[in-house]
Design an enzyme around this catalytic site. Structure first.
Site, PDB file in Angstrom:
ATOM      1  N   GLU A   1      79.814  39.638  71.615  1.00  0.00           N
ATOM      2  CA  GLU A   1      78.758  39.974  70.642  1.00  0.00           C
ATOM      3  C   GLU A   1      78.051  38.669  70.322  1.00  0.00           C
ATOM      4  OE1 GLU A   1      78.007  42.923  69.692  1.00  0.00           O
ATOM      5  OE2 GLU A   1      79.771  44.141  70.099  1.00  0.00           O
TER       6      GLU A   1
ATOM      7  N   CYS B   1      72.928  38.155  63.248  1.00  0.00           N
ATOM      8  CA  CYS B   1      72.618  38.299  64.675  1.00  0.00           C
ATOM      9  C   CYS B   1      71.448  39.267  64.838  1.00  0.00           C
ATOM     10  CB  CYS B   1      73.842  38.796  65.427  1.00  0.00           C
ATOM     11  SG  CYS B   1      74.566  40.249  64.667  1.00  0.00           S
TER      12      CYS B   1
HETATM   13  P1  NAD Z   1      79.501  29.794  67.351  1.00  0.00           P
HETATM   14  O1  NAD Z   1      79.173  30.217  68.740  1.00  0.00           O
HETATM   15  O2  NAD Z   1      79.264  28.378  66.994  1.00  0.00           O
HETATM   16  O3  NAD Z   1      81.033  30.097  67.021  1.00  0.00           O
HETATM   17  C1  NAD Z   1      81.562  31.395  67.131  1.00  0.00           C
HETATM   18  C2  NAD Z   1      83.083  31.319  67.192  1.00  0.00           C
HETATM   19  O4  NAD Z   1      83.446  30.766  68.453  1.00  0.00           O
HETATM   20  C3  NAD Z   1      83.714  30.409  66.127  1.00  0.00           C
HETATM   21  O5  NAD Z   1      84.924  30.969  65.669  1.00  0.00           O
HETATM   22  C4  NAD Z   1      83.971  29.142  66.894  1.00  0.00           C
HETATM   23  O6  NAD Z   1      85.009  28.345  66.344  1.00  0.00           O
HETATM   24  C5  NAD Z   1      84.380  29.726  68.230  1.00  0.00           C
HETATM   25  N1  NAD Z   1      84.340  28.760  69.342  1.00  0.00           N
HETATM   26  C6  NAD Z   1      83.514  27.731  69.515  1.00  0.00           C
HETATM   27  N2  NAD Z   1      83.830  27.067  70.649  1.00  0.00           N
HETATM   28  C7  NAD Z   1      84.875  27.720  71.197  1.00  0.00           C
HETATM   29  C8  NAD Z   1      85.652  27.533  72.365  1.00  0.00           C
HETATM   30  N3  NAD Z   1      85.430  26.522  73.200  1.00  0.00           N
HETATM   31  N4  NAD Z   1      86.639  28.401  72.623  1.00  0.00           N
HETATM   32  C9  NAD Z   1      86.880  29.444  71.796  1.00  0.00           C
HETATM   33  N5  NAD Z   1      86.204  29.660  70.664  1.00  0.00           N
HETATM   34  C10 NAD Z   1      85.195  28.809  70.366  1.00  0.00           C
HETATM   35  O7  NAD Z   1      78.693  30.796  66.370  1.00  0.00           O
HETATM   36  P2  NAD Z   1      78.492  30.729  64.814  1.00  0.00           P
HETATM   37  O8  NAD Z   1      77.557  29.591  64.495  1.00  0.00           O
HETATM   38  O9  NAD Z   1      79.770  30.830  64.106  1.00  0.00           O
HETATM   39  O10 NAD Z   1      77.714  32.131  64.576  1.00  0.00           O
HETATM   40  C11 NAD Z   1      76.361  32.312  64.813  1.00  0.00           C
HETATM   41  C12 NAD Z   1      76.110  32.971  66.150  1.00  0.00           C
HETATM   42  O11 NAD Z   1      76.857  34.181  66.264  1.00  0.00           O
HETATM   43  C13 NAD Z   1      74.658  33.400  66.308  1.00  0.00           C
HETATM   44  O12 NAD Z   1      74.252  33.120  67.612  1.00  0.00           O
HETATM   45  C14 NAD Z   1      74.695  34.897  66.047  1.00  0.00           C
HETATM   46  O13 NAD Z   1      73.628  35.619  66.613  1.00  0.00           O
HETATM   47  C15 NAD Z   1      76.002  35.255  66.665  1.00  0.00           C
HETATM   48  N6  NAD Z   1      76.495  36.525  66.138  1.00  0.00           N
HETATM   49  C16 NAD Z   1      76.437  37.632  66.940  1.00  0.00           C
HETATM   50  C17 NAD Z   1      76.833  38.862  66.460  1.00  0.00           C
HETATM   51  C18 NAD Z   1      76.743  40.099  67.304  1.00  0.00           C
HETATM   52  O14 NAD Z   1      77.351  41.095  66.925  1.00  0.00           O
HETATM   53  N7  NAD Z   1      76.023  40.103  68.399  1.00  0.00           N
HETATM   54  C19 NAD Z   1      77.336  38.980  65.155  1.00  0.00           C
HETATM   55  C20 NAD Z   1      77.404  37.823  64.371  1.00  0.00           C
HETATM   56  C21 NAD Z   1      76.984  36.598  64.882  1.00  0.00           C
END
Ligand code: NAD
Length: 508
Positions: free
Chosen positions: A265, A299
């Site tokens: 997502e 998102c």
């Molecule tokens: P992010 O990508 O920075 O982090 C998301 C998660 O991934 C966090 O828990 C982070 O610690 C983890 N992560 C980061 N690097 C990792 C790795 N190497 N291995 C495993 N896990 C890792 O995102 P964010 O800033 O927390 O959230 C914002 C983003 O999320 C936006 O792009 C938003 O659109 C998206 N989002 C999407 C949805 C959806 O349903 N499509 C819902 C909410 C947020």
């Protein structure tokens, strides 16, 4: 005035000491580097948490694996009962948990409470589902044979969540996975660890009483240490990751390399088309909520607005006037409509995006600056841009709305669909033809396509997720539950013969 100390204490968080970053049946301090949870509205430290190390991750996985053999054989409606009891805890503590969401994440209180309500809705849905999880029967070509398709639990589901829905996204995954007979291991985003701890405290009350500790587990840890361990771990057959496209893309490749499954997502870049015949009052309200709500950090936030020529000028004037009335500030103040961004680096990203927008010829109609006060506040921003404006192809996680003028629905659709992401979309029109075309196969290419409703604020009954770089995952309603289970085709011969399929003979 919120008494933060009292709130934290009620939720099982120590405002002074080091809080546990691991929950695997018991709460433990992790051996990783401690993490400070910072209030984005004023920059103060809310509390500290002892993050999990790789060793703690191993222990949490082991706890889930120990609980799974018994949990998977518990009748699904009884698993549903555990989820129902968790929902009761959430109902009892909705105000406190919703307030904590506002405090730690910065979304306004009504949205914080809405997030907890979404958890409760998800739980109710999972409880009902726990009496179904239905398979199919197929007609066998062989006499006195019965063929069915049935669904079994997978095992451990890794749930990696983004900061912007610090509690609801866990519930989308954990309640379905739990009803389906899986155990879960949650890795929340680093800016919002206290929300995860508070949820786990509520969950633990139920798991302790029902004897199911080990079913829902938590590791607060960095993506690089704990997240990567989960992505590479063959004992975690499914990883559900909510986050940015870049993180999701790298994660998907790692999980696929070990034949694991993932639900992705990822980022959105959501467009609204407003046609000349639209109810403009409706469209205005939807665009304001979509673009400014959650400070543009959903998102599904509205990021691109396509206005048909006939209404473009008047609608733009009304929109800019409405932006002038939006109150930015303390998310716990009921008069506030736009809270802060999550942290300093989000503000830096906003400023970098604005610099590039100006450089590349975007016309800033309102906003565009960070606010000169403590906390991570920026101005809700509207930018008029030519069609195809490159910056609008990217998701800047901030309240920046690009506004385009289009001649007709053809032009609107062409440009609407040209970005890499494909999450949510909507059209405002009173024309049945335009509305039906928008949701047809030649219309919006997104996972969500709405008519006379904005891009954000989905209900849980439908499958939620998007296409293209949004990752293709689906969560919440419809048949999303199937991803948390493995499909098994089973044929039983209740005759005394041994007929082979396709008429094959193999007699001695
Ligand atoms: P992010 O990508 O920075 O982090 C998301 C998660 O991934 C966090 O828990 C982070 O610690 C983890 N992560 C980061 N690097 C990792 C790795 N190497 N291995 C495993 N896990 C890792 O995102 P964010 O800033 O927390 O959230 C914002 C983003 O999320 C936006 O792009 C938003 O659109 C998206 N989002 C999407 C949805 C959806 O349903 N499509 C819902 C909410 C947020």
């Amino acid at each position: 005035m919120t008494d933060t100390r009292a709130l934290l204490t009620r939720l099982g968080i120590d405002p002074e000491g080091l809080n546990p970053g691991v929950y695997d049946g018991s709460f433990r301090e992790g051996r990783g580097k401690p993490l400070e949870s910072v209030n984005p509205a004023d920059g103060t430290v809310i509390a500290r948490i002892a993050r999990a190390s790789r060793v703690d991750y191993e222990a949490a996985v082991a706890a889930g694996l120990a609980a799974f053999p018994r949990w998977r054989m518990e009748p699904a409606p009884r698993r549903g009962e555990v989820v129902r009891l968790i929902a009761e805890e959430l109902r009892r503590h909705k105000q406190d948990l919703g307030t904590l969401v506002s405090l730690e994440n910065g979304k306004i209180l009504t949205e914080g409470l809405g997030e907890v309500q979404e958890m409760i809705d998800m739980a109710d849905y999972a409880v009902g589902l726990s009496r179904q999880l239905h398979g199919l029967t197929m007609q066998s070509e062989r006499p006195r044979h019965r063929m069915v398709e049935q669904w079994h639990p997978l095992g451990t589901v890794g749930v990696i969540t983004a900061f912007n829905f610090p509690v609801a996204v866990w519930a989308w995954n954990a309640f379905l996975a739990g009803a389906c007979g899986d155990v879960t291991l949650w890795k929340p985003a680093s800016p919002t660890p206290l929300c995860a701890l508070a949820v786990s405290r509520l969950v633990d009350r139920v798991l302790m009483l029902t004897g199911w500790r080990g079913v829902f587990n938590l590791v607060v840890g960095s993506g690089a240490e704990v997240g990567d361990a989960m992505l590479d771990d063959p004992r975690v057959p499914l990883v559900s990751l909510t986050g940015s496209c870049a993180v999701g893309k790298a994660a998907a490749a790692r999980v696929a390399a070990r034949f694991g499954r993932s639900i992705l997502e990822l980022g959105g870049n959501n467009g609204v088309i407003v046609m000349d015949d639209a109810d403009l009052e409706l469209a205005l309200r939807a665009v304001l909520f979509g673009a400014v709500g959650t400070a543009g950090q959903r998102c599904t936030s509205t990021r691109r607005l396509f206005l048909q020529r006939g209404i473009a000028r008047g609608f733009t004037e009304r929109l800019v006037a409405a932006y002038g009335r939006i109150r930015v500030g303390d998310p716990l103040d009921p008069a506030t409509l736009c809270g802060p961004l999550i942290d300093g680096s989000a503000v830096t990203d906003f400023e970098a995006a604005m610099a590039r927008i100006r450089r590349e010829g975007g016309e800033v109609l309102c906003g565009g600056n960070r606010l000169d006060r403590p906390g991570c506040f920026v101005e809700p921003t509207v930018v008029r841009a030519p069609l195809g404006f490159r910056m609008s192809f990217e998701e800047t996680f901030a309240p920046i709305l690009y506004l385009f003028e289009v001649a007709d629905l053809d032009e609107a659709l062409r440009h609407h669909n040209e970005v890499p992401q494909g999450l949510s979309s909507s059209i405002f029109t009173d024309s049945v033809r335009a509305a039906e075309r928008f949701v047809s196969a030649e219309g919006s290419d997104c996972g969500i396509a709405n008519v006379n409703i904005g891009t954000s604020g989905a209900e849980i009954g439908g499958a939620f997720g998007g296409e293209k770089d949004t990752g293709g995952g689906r969560e919440a309603g419809s048949d999303s539950w199937k991803q948390y289970m493995r499909r098994q085709t089973s044929t039983t011969n209740w005759s005394k013969d041994f007929p082979l399929a396709q008429g094959v003979k193999f007699d001695l």
